[in-house]
Enzyme design. Structure first.
Site, PDB file in Angstrom:
ATOM      1  N   PHE A   1     -22.471  37.832  42.844  1.00  0.00           N
ATOM      2  CA  PHE A   1     -21.999  38.605  41.689  1.00  0.00           C
ATOM      3  C   PHE A   1     -23.188  38.916  40.784  1.00  0.00           C
ATOM      4  CE2 PHE A   1     -18.490  36.235  43.414  1.00  0.00           C
ATOM      5  CZ  PHE A   1     -17.437  37.134  43.384  1.00  0.00           C
TER       6      PHE A   1
ATOM      7  N   VAL B   1     -22.826  33.328  41.389  1.00  0.00           N
ATOM      8  CA  VAL B   1     -22.999  34.177  40.213  1.00  0.00           C
ATOM      9  C   VAL B   1     -24.466  34.135  39.816  1.00  0.00           C
ATOM     10  CG1 VAL B   1     -22.346  34.483  37.793  1.00  0.00           C
ATOM     11  CG2 VAL B   1     -20.659  33.634  39.439  1.00  0.00           C
ATOM     12  N   CYS B   2     -25.068  35.296  39.606  1.00  0.00           N
ATOM     13  CA  CYS B   2     -26.490  35.344  39.247  1.00  0.00           C
ATOM     14  C   CYS B   2     -26.723  34.728  37.871  1.00  0.00           C
ATOM     15  CB  CYS B   2     -26.998  36.782  39.251  1.00  0.00           C
ATOM     16  SG  CYS B   2     -28.669  36.914  38.587  1.00  0.00           S
ATOM     17  N   VAL B   3     -27.629  33.764  37.814  1.00  0.00           N
ATOM     18  CA  VAL B   3     -27.850  33.027  36.561  1.00  0.00           C
ATOM     19  C   VAL B   3     -28.384  33.927  35.455  1.00  0.00           C
ATOM     20  CG1 VAL B   3     -30.144  32.173  37.252  1.00  0.00           C
ATOM     21  CG2 VAL B   3     -28.836  30.943  35.539  1.00  0.00           C
TER      22      VAL B   3
ATOM     23  N   ALA C   1     -25.717  36.323  34.229  1.00  0.00           N
ATOM     24  CA  ALA C   1     -24.686  35.566  33.517  1.00  0.00           C
ATOM     25  C   ALA C   1     -25.159  35.123  32.141  1.00  0.00           C
ATOM     26  CB  ALA C   1     -24.261  34.368  34.351  1.00  0.00           C
TER      27      ALA C   1
END
Lengths: 130, 96, 130
Positions: A39, A77-79, A82
């Protein structure tokens, strides 16, 4: 075949997350492996724990969580996407003093390296965007 | 090469301009409207005959579109067919 | 859960095309897209960056996004050779649409015709857009 999926758009506002989910169901049904769903950009909002759609509507976040718990599909989820948008994983939230339960069950937060690994390991990489 | 397109307008136009022999284009989401016969005609009607054009059936159904209103050259796939198109074509370009 | 995850020691080398067909200003997606490109290079993949359509304007000199507090992407584009990304191409037909010539571009890029680009695209493993 091994398939890598990238989702770039937020749920509800765009059909991308729906299309991706239906595609993944069909791919698993046909015996393919979905190596990872990554994501990125506003796609990170697919992992928003506090999403509460009305009862008669599809629950996109819960649907992803179920994909992980029932089919074992890796949801990442891409840090940096995010953090920029205020969706913090527990350990990051602790560090920076953010809201601690932002990320829904079944998702993990990690860096772009996991996108790259997914792409390299897979026969196909599909991006679903706005 | 497979192009997956999700909307009409510039996105579809930019994609169509770059299609060459034996390419495959799949219309999904709002792009399924491009399958419908229109006046003046849709950009889809201008494509060479050696380009395969598919539309995602559920996106047609969701929008109340049926094949009778569409160009004869359009082929229809469900999600299982979508997966097969991805399996049979490489590389895949998502246009959105 | 850790931030990096576990990566296998040996990864294949794939040919990855990164297609920039829109401007890099106005939203954060262009910036985040460049992050993927740099990550691909860090994973020693065969990286090709392609500018086409409206995206050719992303190479204009004298962009001043700072006047809107937006980040200037030019320093990142300037850095591409440092990451060993030297395969940067611009579609000739798109340059002509905007009446651009090679010396108006801010970075070194090869101007290639649409048909020759297509030949190269066909041999790619994965294509990225944003």
């Amino acid at each position: 075949m091994k398939i890598s999926i990238q989702i770039n758009a937020s749920p509800y506002q765009h059909q991308a997350a729906d299309t991706a989910w239906h595609f993944i169901q069909a791919a698993l049904e046909a015996g393919h492996e979905v190596y990872r769903v990554f994501f990125y950009h506003d796609g990170i909002f697919n992992a928003c724990r506090d999403s509460r759609p009305p009862g008669d509507e599809r629950d996109i976040v819960k649907r992803w969580s179920a994909l992980q718990s029932e089919k074992g599909v890796d949801l990442v989820v891409c840090v940096s996407s995010a953090q920029r948008r205020g969706l913090l994983e527990k350990s990051v939230a602790k560090k920076v003093g953010g809201y601690i339960h932002a990320v829904a069950d079944g998702f993990r937060i990690a860096g772009l390296g996991l996108l790259m690994e997914s792409v390299i390991e897979s026969d196909r990489h599909l991006t679903f965007g706005a | 090469m497979l192009y997956i397109v999700n909307k009409k307008g510039e996105v579809l136009k930019d994609c169509v301009e770059r299609l060459t022999s034996h390419d495959v284009i799949l219309l999904i989401e709002d792009a399924v409207l491009a399958a419908v016969k229109t006046s003046p005609s849709s950009v889809i009607s201008t494509l060479a005959s050696d380009i395969s054009v598919y539309a995602l059936r559920s996106d047609m159904k969701a929008r109340g579109l049926d094949a009778q209103r569409c160009y004869e050259r359009i082929q229809y796939v469900d999600y299982a067919g979508f997966v097969e198109l991805v399996e049979n074509n490489k590389p895949v370009r998502s246009c959105f | 859960m850790n931030l990096i995850g576990t990566l296998p020691l040996v990864l294949d080398v794939k040919t990855l095309f990164f297609i920039i067909n829109k401007g890099l200003q106005g939203n954060v997606c262009g910036q985040e897209f460049l992050d993927i490109i740099l990550m691909a290079a860090a994973f020693d993949q065969k990286v090709v960056v392609l500018f086409e359509g409206d995206g050719v304007n992303a190479l204009l000199k004298n962009q001043q996004p700072e006047c809107l507090n937006l980040k200037n992407m030019m320093p990142v584009l300037d850095t591409l050779p440092v990451y060993d990304i030297n395969d940067v191409i611009v579609e000739k037909e798109s340059m002509e649409v905007y009446g651009l010539t090679e010396n108006e571009l801010a970075i070194k890029a090869a101007v290639v015709s649409r048909s020759d680009i297509k030949k190269r695209l066909r041999s790619a493993d994965h294509l990225f857009g944003f």
